[in-house]
Design a protein around this motif. Structure first.
Motif, PDB file in Angstrom:
ATOM      1  N   ASP A  34       0.850  -1.185   0.000  1.00  0.00           N
ATOM      2  CA  ASP A  34       0.000   0.000   0.000  1.00  0.00           C
ATOM      3  C   ASP A  34       0.890   1.241   0.000  1.00  0.00           C
ATOM      4  O   ASP A  34       2.040   1.195   0.445  1.00  0.00           O
ATOM      5  CB  ASP A  34      -0.918   0.020   1.216  1.00  0.00           C
ATOM      6  N   SER A  35       0.358   2.327  -0.538  1.00  0.00           N
ATOM      7  CA  SER A  35       1.104   3.572  -0.587  1.00  0.00           C
ATOM      8  C   SER A  35       0.140   4.735  -0.691  1.00  0.00           C
ATOM      9  O   SER A  35      -0.886   4.644  -1.371  1.00  0.00           O
ATOM     10  CB  SER A  35       2.058   3.587  -1.787  1.00  0.00           C
ATOM     11  N   GLU A  36       0.467   5.832  -0.032  1.00  0.00           N
ATOM     12  CA  GLU A  36      -0.352   7.038  -0.157  1.00  0.00           C
ATOM     13  C   GLU A  36      -0.159   7.695  -1.525  1.00  0.00           C
ATOM     14  O   GLU A  36      -0.860   8.648  -1.870  1.00  0.00           O
ATOM     15  CB  GLU A  36       0.001   8.033   0.954  1.00  0.00           C
ATOM     16  N   TYR A  37       0.796   7.177  -2.316  1.00  0.00           N
ATOM     17  CA  TYR A  37       1.074   7.744  -3.636  1.00  0.00           C
ATOM     18  C   TYR A  37       0.545   6.846  -4.761  1.00  0.00           C
ATOM     19  O   TYR A  37       0.927   7.021  -5.913  1.00  0.00           O
ATOM     20  CB  TYR A  37       2.587   7.933  -3.816  1.00  0.00           C
ATOM     21  N   ARG A  38      -0.332   5.919  -4.453  1.00  0.00           N
ATOM     22  CA  ARG A  38      -0.726   4.921  -5.428  1.00  0.00           C
ATOM     23  C   ARG A  38      -1.491   5.506  -6.616  1.00  0.00           C
ATOM     24  O   ARG A  38      -1.564   4.874  -7.678  1.00  0.00           O
ATOM     25  CB  ARG A  38      -1.538   3.812  -4.753  1.00  0.00           C
ATOM     26  N   GLU A  39      -2.070   6.696  -6.494  1.00  0.00           N
ATOM     27  CA  GLU A  39      -2.820   7.286  -7.605  1.00  0.00           C
ATOM     28  C   GLU A  39      -1.913   7.686  -8.767  1.00  0.00           C
ATOM     29  O   GLU A  39      -2.343   7.746  -9.914  1.00  0.00           O
ATOM     30  CB  GLU A  39      -3.616   8.512  -7.121  1.00  0.00           C
ATOM     31  N   GLN A  61       8.561   5.325  -4.455  1.00  0.00           N
ATOM     32  CA  GLN A  61       8.060   6.251  -3.447  1.00  0.00           C
ATOM     33  C   GLN A  61       7.677   5.489  -2.178  1.00  0.00           C
ATOM     34  O   GLN A  61       7.629   4.254  -2.185  1.00  0.00           O
ATOM     35  CB  GLN A  61       6.853   7.008  -4.015  1.00  0.00           C
ATOM     36  N   ARG A  64       4.278   0.649   2.095  1.00  0.00           N
ATOM     37  CA  ARG A  64       4.240  -0.281   3.213  1.00  0.00           C
ATOM     38  C   ARG A  64       4.058  -1.687   2.650  1.00  0.00           C
ATOM     39  O   ARG A  64       3.166  -1.927   1.843  1.00  0.00           O
ATOM     40  CB  ARG A  64       3.089   0.037   4.170  1.00  0.00           C
ATOM     41  N   ARG A 118       8.192  -0.653   6.089  1.00  0.00           N
ATOM     42  CA  ARG A 118       7.679   0.613   5.572  1.00  0.00           C
ATOM     43  C   ARG A 118       8.842   1.545   5.268  1.00  0.00           C
ATOM     44  O   ARG A 118       9.923   1.433   5.856  1.00  0.00           O
ATOM     45  CB  ARG A 118       6.717   1.281   6.572  1.00  0.00           C
ATOM     46  N   THR A 120       9.576   5.823   4.519  1.00  0.00           N
ATOM     47  CA  THR A 120       8.964   7.139   4.720  1.00  0.00           C
ATOM     48  C   THR A 120       9.455   8.181   3.727  1.00  0.00           C
ATOM     49  O   THR A 120       9.012   9.322   3.761  1.00  0.00           O
ATOM     50  CB  THR A 120       9.247   7.642   6.152  1.00  0.00           C
TER      51      THR A 120
END
Length: 324
Positions: A34-39, A61, A64, A118, A120
């Motif tokens: 998973d990643s907050e940058y997946r978009e 980038q 996790r 993970r 960061t």
């Protein structure tokens, strides 16, 4: 050797993360990612299949990774993964305990154990996957090894890191059939690293010992080529072996230790002679810098190796630089 390349810019933004995740499944045990940058995920990765083991240089980038009990039950390739951060830090959680692995440290992961990793910040590193069956591991060996934060700056860790980095840097000098040879060297180095830290050196075969020793000698020569006192005897003393045994190791490879020392010194002198920043440094100074006892000795060796005098080589390289 089979090479697969992924670059996020070659994929539509909305598909980048899923494509990269698919590639990761080819080189590691199944993971939840998973990643907050997946978009609009930014990553590049190469998969180098060396006849059953995989080396994968990568940049990505923040992400996790999770290896869960469910995933282990579904699929366990029974392999060891070595992750070597080059830039960035890996934060690894095992059994509720977190360890940080910064640049040039080796993180050992067992595909049969739950783990969370993970990052960061933007991560650059090299991954290396090897079947456990190829390694000198028994009992709780892998569990003990996973507790270490192994150094990639010294000893066998430095040799392994240097070797994998060289493969990752350039594969053009290798043929497709070289994968098996490269795999054998990589496994030998990892085996030496394992037995050194677990205190089980007697597990490695004599052939592996000789191959590992040969790599250590080459690295030692590269690091000490500028020392004018570097000789076959000083190399043997530094490695606690006899001169005759040292010669036997390299005679099997078709080169003498003296020739190897001379070759490394000449390569260094070539780089300096071609360096525009050193244009005003005298040739004899460069010769002395690379361990040659005299200017005449250097000139003879250089001409024998390259068919040209050092000063003429410098002029040739200087003209080439100016016309680019």
């Amino acid at each position: 050797m089979i090479e697969t390349v992924f670059r996020s810019e070659d994929v539509p933004a909305g598909d980048r993360f899923d494509r990269w995740r698919e590639l990761m499944r080819q080189c590691t045990a199944p993971l939840e990612l998973d990643s907050e940058y997946r978009e609009d995920f930014q990553a590049s990765q190469r998969l180098l299949d060396l006849d059953g083991i995989v080396v994968w240089p990568t940049k990505f980038q923040p992400v996790r990774f999770r290896r869960t009990a469910k995933l282990i039950r579904q699929s366990d390739p029974e392999q060891v993964n070595i992750s070597i951060p080059v830039d960035g830090t890996l934060y690894v959680i095992r059994d509720g305990h977190e360890m940080a692995y910064g640049p040039q440290t080796l993180c050992v992961v067992d595909s049969s154990r739950e783990i969370e990793v993970r990052t960061t910040a933007h991560q650059v590193g090299i991954g290396f996957d090897v079947p456990k069956a190829l390694l000198p591991l028994s009992g709780d060996g892998i569990e003990r090894l996973c507790r270490y934060r192994l150094s990639g700056r010294e000893g066998f860790g430095a040799l392994l890191t240097s070797f994998l980095s060289q493969i990752a840097k350039d594969t053009t000098s290798y043929q497709k059939t070289d994968g098996g040879k490269l795999a054998k060297i990589a496994v030998d180095l990892l085996s030496a690293l394992i037995t050194h830290h677990l205190g089980t050196d007697d597990v490695i075969s004599p052939d592996s010992h000789r191959r590992i020793l040969a790599m250590r000698v080459r690295q030692f020569i590269r690091q000490n080529a500028s020392n004018p006192d570097l000789t076959p005897r000083s190399v043997a003393v530094a490695h606690h072996i006899s001169v005759s045994y040292l010669h036997r190791i390299f005679n099997d490879q078709g080169i003498t230790i003296a020739a190897m020392i001379r070759h490394v010194r000449l390569e260094g002198a070539c780089r300096d002679l071609a360096n525009p920043a050193l244009r005003n440094v005298a040739v004899q100074t460069i010769a002395a810098r690379w361990g040659f006892a005299s200017h005449s000795t250097f000139t003879r060796a250089f001409r024998a190796a390259y068919g040209i005098l050092p000063r003429d080589y410098r002029q040739q390289e200087d003209m080439s630089t100016r016309t680019r």
